[in-house]
Motif scaffolding. Sequence first.
Motif, PDB file in Angstrom:
ATOM      1  N   TYR A  22       0.860  -1.191   0.000  1.00 37.74           N
ATOM      2  CA  TYR A  22       0.000   0.000   0.000  1.00 37.74           C
ATOM      3  C   TYR A  22       0.890   1.232   0.000  1.00 37.74           C
ATOM      4  O   TYR A  22       1.998   1.206   0.530  1.00 37.74           O
ATOM      5  CB  TYR A  22      -0.920  -0.018   1.225  1.00 37.74           C
ATOM      6  CG  TYR A  22      -1.769  -1.265   1.222  1.00 37.74           C
ATOM      7  CD1 TYR A  22      -2.993  -1.283   0.575  1.00 37.74           C
ATOM      8  CD2 TYR A  22      -1.302  -2.440   1.800  1.00 37.74           C
ATOM      9  CE1 TYR A  22      -3.759  -2.445   0.524  1.00 37.74           C
ATOM     10  CE2 TYR A  22      -2.061  -3.611   1.745  1.00 37.74           C
ATOM     11  CZ  TYR A  22      -3.274  -3.601   1.100  1.00 37.74           C
ATOM     12  OH  TYR A  22      -4.016  -4.749   1.025  1.00 37.74           O
ATOM     13  N   ALA A  23       0.396   2.323  -0.596  1.00 39.66           N
ATOM     14  CA  ALA A  23       1.251   3.491  -0.810  1.00 39.66           C
ATOM     15  C   ALA A  23       0.689   4.772  -0.208  1.00 39.66           C
ATOM     16  O   ALA A  23      -0.487   5.084  -0.382  1.00 39.66           O
ATOM     17  CB  ALA A  23       1.469   3.707  -2.304  1.00 39.66           C
ATOM     18  N   PRO A  47      -4.003   3.486  -1.771  1.00 44.33           N
ATOM     19  CA  PRO A  47      -3.956   2.622  -2.949  1.00 44.33           C
ATOM     20  C   PRO A  47      -3.038   1.430  -2.703  1.00 44.33           C
ATOM     21  O   PRO A  47      -1.969   1.573  -2.106  1.00 44.33           O
ATOM     22  CB  PRO A  47      -3.372   3.526  -4.036  1.00 44.33           C
ATOM     23  CG  PRO A  47      -3.560   4.920  -3.538  1.00 44.33           C
ATOM     24  CD  PRO A  47      -3.533   4.843  -2.049  1.00 44.33           C
ATOM     25  N   GLY A  48      -3.464   0.281  -3.166  1.00 44.61           N
ATOM     26  CA  GLY A  48      -2.643  -0.910  -3.021  1.00 44.61           C
ATOM     27  C   GLY A  48      -3.498  -2.156  -2.996  1.00 44.61           C
ATOM     28  O   GLY A  48      -4.714  -2.112  -3.192  1.00 44.61           O
ATOM     29  N   GLY A  49      -2.835  -3.280  -2.745  1.00 41.95           N
ATOM     30  CA  GLY A  49      -3.555  -4.538  -2.700  1.00 41.95           C
ATOM     31  C   GLY A  49      -2.604  -5.709  -2.641  1.00 41.95           C
ATOM     32  O   GLY A  49      -1.410  -5.555  -2.364  1.00 41.95           O
ATOM     33  N   GLY A  50      -3.142  -6.875  -2.932  1.00 45.95           N
ATOM     34  CA  GLY A  50      -2.418  -8.117  -2.775  1.00 45.95           C
ATOM     35  C   GLY A  50      -1.286  -8.301  -3.761  1.00 45.95           C
ATOM     36  O   GLY A  50      -1.323  -7.814  -4.892  1.00 45.95           O
ATOM     37  N   ILE A  51      -0.280  -9.027  -3.303  1.00 50.26           N
ATOM     38  CA  ILE A  51       0.858  -9.394  -4.132  1.00 50.26           C
ATOM     39  C   ILE A  51       0.520 -10.717  -4.804  1.00 50.26           C
ATOM     40  O   ILE A  51       0.203 -11.699  -4.127  1.00 50.26           O
ATOM     41  CB  ILE A  51       2.139  -9.533  -3.284  1.00 50.26           C
ATOM     42  CG1 ILE A  51       2.448  -8.215  -2.561  1.00 50.26           C
ATOM     43  CG2 ILE A  51       3.304  -9.990  -4.137  1.00 50.26           C
ATOM     44  CD1 ILE A  51       3.551  -8.316  -1.526  1.00 50.26           C
ATOM     45  N   ASP A  52       0.553 -10.744  -6.124  1.00 49.84           N
ATOM     46  CA  ASP A  52       0.275 -11.971  -6.864  1.00 49.84           C
ATOM     47  C   ASP A  52       1.408 -12.973  -6.692  1.00 49.84           C
ATOM     48  O   ASP A  52       2.562 -12.588  -6.458  1.00 49.84           O
ATOM     49  CB  ASP A  52       0.090 -11.672  -8.356  1.00 49.84           C
ATOM     50  CG  ASP A  52      -1.181 -10.887  -8.654  1.00 49.84           C
ATOM     51  OD1 ASP A  52      -2.103 -10.882  -7.804  1.00 49.84           O
ATOM     52  OD2 ASP A  52      -1.257 -10.274  -9.739  1.00 49.84           O
ATOM     53  N   PRO A  76       9.677   4.345  -4.809  1.00 53.23           N
ATOM     54  CA  PRO A  76       9.013   3.758  -3.638  1.00 53.23           C
ATOM     55  C   PRO A  76      10.029   3.384  -2.558  1.00 53.23           C
ATOM     56  O   PRO A  76      11.123   2.905  -2.856  1.00 53.23           O
ATOM     57  CB  PRO A  76       8.313   2.521  -4.195  1.00 53.23           C
ATOM     58  CG  PRO A  76       9.046   2.178  -5.442  1.00 53.23           C
ATOM     59  CD  PRO A  76       9.597   3.474  -5.976  1.00 53.23           C
ATOM     60  N   ARG A  77       9.647   3.656  -1.317  1.00 46.23           N
ATOM     61  CA  ARG A  77      10.509   3.375  -0.167  1.00 46.23           C
ATOM     62  C   ARG A  77       9.641   2.785   0.936  1.00 46.23           C
ATOM     63  O   ARG A  77       8.650   3.389   1.350  1.00 46.23           O
ATOM     64  CB  ARG A  77      11.153   4.685   0.297  1.00 46.23           C
ATOM     65  CG  ARG A  77      12.101   4.554   1.461  1.00 46.23           C
ATOM     66  CD  ARG A  77      12.749   5.902   1.783  1.00 46.23           C
ATOM     67  NE  ARG A  77      11.779   6.955   2.004  1.00 46.23           N
ATOM     68  CZ  ARG A  77      11.236   7.267   3.183  1.00 46.23           C
ATOM     69  NH1 ARG A  77      11.553   6.600   4.261  1.00 46.23           N
ATOM     70  NH2 ARG A  77      10.380   8.272   3.281  1.00 46.23           N
ATOM     71  N   ARG A  78       9.998   1.590   1.385  1.00 39.46           N
ATOM     72  CA  ARG A  78       9.204   0.946   2.445  1.00 39.46           C
ATOM     73  C   ARG A  78       9.396   1.691   3.755  1.00 39.46           C
ATOM     74  O   ARG A  78      10.518   1.979   4.165  1.00 39.46           O
ATOM     75  CB  ARG A  78       9.619  -0.518   2.603  1.00 39.46           C
ATOM     76  CG  ARG A  78       8.736  -1.231   3.600  1.00 39.46           C
ATOM     77  CD  ARG A  78       8.956  -2.704   3.617  1.00 39.46           C
ATOM     78  NE  ARG A  78       8.389  -3.253   4.843  1.00 39.46           N
ATOM     79  CZ  ARG A  78       8.303  -4.525   5.092  1.00 39.46           C
ATOM     80  NH1 ARG A  78       8.725  -5.404   4.221  1.00 39.46           N
ATOM     81  NH2 ARG A  78       7.788  -4.934   6.217  1.00 39.46           N
ATOM     82  N   ILE A  79       8.259   2.011   4.401  1.00 42.98           N
ATOM     83  CA  ILE A  79       8.330   2.759   5.654  1.00 42.98           C
ATOM     84  C   ILE A  79       7.793   1.973   6.847  1.00 42.98           C
ATOM     85  O   ILE A  79       7.915   2.422   7.975  1.00 42.98           O
ATOM     86  CB  ILE A  79       7.609   4.125   5.546  1.00 42.98           C
ATOM     87  CG1 ILE A  79       6.144   3.944   5.166  1.00 42.98           C
ATOM     88  CG2 ILE A  79       8.333   5.024   4.556  1.00 42.98           C
ATOM     89  CD1 ILE A  79       5.339   5.222   5.222  1.00 42.98           C
ATOM     90  N   GLY A  80       7.203   0.815   6.596  1.00 39.41           N
ATOM     91  CA  GLY A  80       6.715   0.016   7.712  1.00 39.41           C
ATOM     92  C   GLY A  80       5.735  -1.049   7.263  1.00 39.41           C
ATOM     93  O   GLY A  80       5.530  -1.260   6.062  1.00 39.41           O
ATOM     94  N   ALA A  81       5.150  -1.723   8.245  1.00 34.88           N
ATOM     95  CA  ALA A  81       4.182  -2.783   7.957  1.00 34.88           C
ATOM     96  C   ALA A  81       3.258  -2.950   9.155  1.00 34.88           C
ATOM     97  O   ALA A  81       3.599  -2.569  10.280  1.00 34.88           O
ATOM     98  CB  ALA A  81       4.908  -4.091   7.665  1.00 34.88           C
ATOM     99  N   PHE A  82       2.090  -3.492   8.880  1.00 33.43           N
ATOM    100  CA  PHE A  82       1.176  -3.870   9.952  1.00 33.43           C
ATOM    101  C   PHE A  82       0.357  -5.052   9.471  1.00 33.43           C
ATOM    102  O   PHE A  82       0.383  -5.418   8.308  1.00 33.43           O
ATOM    103  CB  PHE A  82       0.282  -2.695  10.387  1.00 33.43           C
ATOM    104  CG  PHE A  82      -0.740  -2.257   9.370  1.00 33.43           C
ATOM    105  CD1 PHE A  82      -2.037  -2.761   9.390  1.00 33.43           C
ATOM    106  CD2 PHE A  82      -0.425  -1.309   8.396  1.00 33.43           C
ATOM    107  CE1 PHE A  82      -2.981  -2.338   8.463  1.00 33.43           C
ATOM    108  CE2 PHE A  82      -1.360  -0.888   7.474  1.00 33.43           C
ATOM    109  CZ  PHE A  82      -2.645  -1.399   7.508  1.00 33.43           C
ATOM    110  N   CYS A  99       0.234  -5.981   5.646  1.00 35.35           N
ATOM    111  CA  CYS A  99       0.200  -4.742   4.865  1.00 35.35           C
ATOM    112  C   CYS A  99       1.559  -4.043   4.937  1.00 35.35           C
ATOM    113  O   CYS A  99       1.931  -3.510   5.981  1.00 35.35           O
ATOM    114  CB  CYS A  99      -0.883  -3.819   5.403  1.00 35.35           C
ATOM    115  SG  CYS A  99      -2.527  -4.582   5.451  1.00 35.35           S
ATOM    116  N   MET A 100       2.294  -4.076   3.827  1.00 40.22           N
ATOM    117  CA  MET A 100       3.577  -3.377   3.735  1.00 40.22           C
ATOM    118  C   MET A 100       3.306  -1.981   3.171  1.00 40.22           C
ATOM    119  O   MET A 100       2.692  -1.849   2.111  1.00 40.22           O
ATOM    120  CB  MET A 100       4.536  -4.152   2.848  1.00 40.22           C
ATOM    121  CG  MET A 100       4.965  -5.481   3.472  1.00 40.22           C
ATOM    122  SD  MET A 100       5.871  -6.527   2.329  1.00 40.22           S
ATOM    123  CE  MET A 100       4.511  -7.513   1.691  1.00 40.22           C
TER     124      MET A 100
END
Length: 148
Positions: A22-23, A47-52, A76-82, A99-100
């Motif tokens: 998600y972004a 915006p975002g969704g599942g990884i195929d 894009p830069r990963r900032i966290g996850a839940f 959720c990344m």
Amino acid sequence: MIRRFGETPETGRTYTRRPGVYALLPQGKDLLVTWYDDGLNPELQLPGGGIDSGESPITALHREVYEETGWLIAAPRRIGAFRRFTYMPEYDLWAEKICMIYSARPVRRIGPPGETYHEALWIETTAAVQMLGNDGDRYFASKHLNRL
């Protein structure tokens, strides 16, 4: 350990793990978000969704953002996850969503969202923090707001 938001998982219920990306898409004081309205569960979302299967998270992020907003993104830069446990009516599935969250730069709008029921909206970040449909999205939007 990944922070959990939302409802506590129900004892005895089987949840399918669903990794997704998600972004946060900032431009000035605004965020590009998606309004999802299938007539049953309207919700403001990142915006975002599942990884195929076989897809990398970054490839999935570019694809999902484009499908839900019509925009291309960069850096894009990963900032966290839940994670959150929820029922996904569109799949008739109880899911443990991983959720990344990424921050990226919206570059150019190519066209309207390609996914049914989605509308791309620019909304002030302070409003998004209040209006996003789940606690995890609101948490990461508020962390972004605190950096403004």
